[in-house]
Design a protein around this motif. Structure first.
Motif, short mmCIF file in Angstrom:
data_model
loop_
_atom_site.label_atom_id
_atom_site.label_comp_id
_atom_site.label_asym_id
_atom_site.label_seq_id
_atom_site.Cartn_x
_atom_site.Cartn_y
_atom_site.Cartn_z
N VAL A 82 -10.17 -9.28 11.56
CA VAL A 82 -9.71 -7.90 11.43
C VAL A 82 -9.01 -7.77 10.09
O VAL A 82 -8.13 -8.58 9.76
CB VAL A 82 -8.75 -7.51 12.57
CG1 VAL A 82 -8.11 -6.15 12.29
CG2 VAL A 82 -9.46 -7.50 13.91
N ILE A 83 -9.41 -6.76 9.31
CA ILE A 83 -8.70 -6.45 8.06
C ILE A 83 -8.03 -5.10 8.24
O ILE A 83 -8.69 -4.06 8.31
CB ILE A 83 -9.66 -6.40 6.85
CG1 ILE A 83 -10.42 -7.72 6.71
CG2 ILE A 83 -8.86 -6.11 5.57
CD1 ILE A 83 -11.43 -7.73 5.58
N ALA A 84 -6.70 -5.11 8.36
CA ALA A 84 -5.92 -3.89 8.55
C ALA A 84 -5.55 -3.33 7.18
O ALA A 84 -4.58 -3.77 6.55
CB ALA A 84 -4.67 -4.17 9.38
N ASN A 85 -6.33 -2.37 6.72
CA ASN A 85 -6.20 -1.85 5.37
C ASN A 85 -5.56 -0.46 5.31
O ASN A 85 -4.88 -0.13 4.34
CB ASN A 85 -7.58 -1.80 4.71
CG ASN A 85 -7.61 -0.88 3.51
OD1 ASN A 85 -7.07 -1.19 2.45
ND2 ASN A 85 -8.24 0.28 3.68
N ALA A 86 -5.76 0.36 6.33
CA ALA A 86 -5.32 1.76 6.27
C ALA A 86 -3.81 1.85 6.06
O ALA A 86 -3.03 1.10 6.65
CB ALA A 86 -5.71 2.48 7.55
N GLY A 87 -3.40 2.80 5.20
CA GLY A 87 -1.98 2.98 4.97
C GLY A 87 -1.71 4.25 4.17
O GLY A 87 -2.61 4.80 3.53
N VAL A 88 -0.47 4.73 4.25
CA VAL A 88 -0.06 5.94 3.52
C VAL A 88 1.26 5.67 2.80
O VAL A 88 2.03 4.80 3.19
CB VAL A 88 0.10 7.14 4.47
CG1 VAL A 88 -1.24 7.52 5.08
CG2 VAL A 88 1.13 6.85 5.57
N LEU A 89 1.51 6.44 1.75
CA LEU A 89 2.74 6.31 0.96
C LEU A 89 3.78 7.38 1.33
O LEU A 89 4.98 7.14 1.26
CB LEU A 89 2.41 6.42 -0.52
CG LEU A 89 3.57 6.28 -1.51
CD1 LEU A 89 4.22 4.90 -1.41
CD2 LEU A 89 3.09 6.53 -2.94
N ASP A 90 3.33 8.54 1.69
CA ASP A 90 4.21 9.67 2.02
C ASP A 90 4.99 9.39 3.32
O ASP A 90 4.39 8.95 4.29
CB ASP A 90 3.33 10.91 2.20
CG ASP A 90 4.13 12.20 2.26
OD1 ASP A 90 5.23 12.24 1.69
OD2 ASP A 90 3.63 13.14 2.89
N PRO A 91 6.33 9.59 3.35
CA PRO A 91 7.15 10.35 2.41
C PRO A 91 7.71 9.50 1.27
O PRO A 91 8.12 8.36 1.47
CB PRO A 91 8.30 10.82 3.30
CG PRO A 91 8.50 9.68 4.27
CD PRO A 91 7.11 9.17 4.54
#
Length: 251
Positions: A82-91
């Motif tokens: 499994v490659i857990a890549n999803a991510g966000v910077l906000d806030p």
């Protein structure tokens, strides 16, 4: 038998590049990807009709994650990585303007979605003596102005890799920072978050990297993640946080 790899956030950037690396000619692999935007997923399916499958969904939705795992196991009987890549910077906000709910929303994406996916996939990874590969960040070990939520979530990701390594005898885990990559996140830093939420001296580092053509192409870290998924995590790096160019990854 083909390696079966699950990848999150495959619609663009590093995630898309990871799929391309995994499915290069000569790699005996199949990929199951998830993202919210269906059009890029259809494009990937058209490019790799026999080796790429997808679920259109939110990684915060357990039913979407269950379908991703179920589809892979139903067809192939296993999950190797499994490659857990999803991510966000906000806030992006300093400590004088904190929005706790926004931090919680970010943590849901950057951390708890990983815990949720791991909870579903671990039995299958365990049977395969598989690998859990977590996309971390240099911000997990260094403070960047306004990035408190992001950095804290990535520090939690690093610790989760340690936890899996300590508590599982059959699944290896690693957290790998990809470097500063030429993705939409960098565009958002320069054009949206930086001008509104970062002082000029903090933003300058990122504008200079772009101006000087020093941002990494997504294929550079993607090759590292793909190699770990296909070859497995070395015993010496189980539970460790490293940068994409760490010499210990060269083997």
């Amino acid at each position: 038998m083909s390696k079966v790899v699950l990848v999150t956030g495959v619609s663009r950037g590093i995630g898309r590049a990871i799929v391309d690396e995994l499915l290069k000619p000569g790699n005996d692999a199949v990929v199951y990807g998830i993202a919210r935007s269906e059009e890029p997923l259809k494009e990937l399916k058209a490019t790799y009709p026999d080796t790429f499958s997808y679920v259109t969904g939110d990684i915060n939705d357990p039913s979407s994650l269950k379908k991703l795992v179920h589809d892979a196991v139903k067809v192939h009987g296993k999950i190797d990585s499994v490659i857990a890549n999803a991510g966000v910077l906000d806030p992006v906000q300093d400590v004088n303007h904190l929005d706790a709910n926004a931090w919680k929303k970010l943590f849901n994406v950057n951390f708890f979605s990983i815990v949720s996916l791991a909870s579903i996939a671990m039995p299958h990874l365990s049977k395969a003596h598989g690998s859990l590969i977590l996309v971390s960040s240099g911000a997990s070990v260094k403070s960047y102005y306004g990035w408190g939520a992001y950095g804290a979530s990535k520090a939690a990701v690093n610790h989760f890799a340690m936890t899996v390594a300590q508590e599982s005898s059959t699944v290896k885990a690693i957290a790998v920072a990809p470097g500063v990559v030429d993705t939409q996140m960098q565009v958002d830093i320069r054009d949206v978050f930086g001008p509104n939420s970062m002082p000029p001296e903090a933003l300058k580092r990122f504008t200079d990297l772009k101006k000087n053509n020093e941002l990494l192409h997504p294929s550079v870290p993607a090759a590292v993640y793909a190699r770990l998924a296909l070859k497995g995590i070395p015993n010496t790096l189980n539970g460790v946080y490293v940068r994409y160019n760490d010499e210990r990854l060269s083997s």
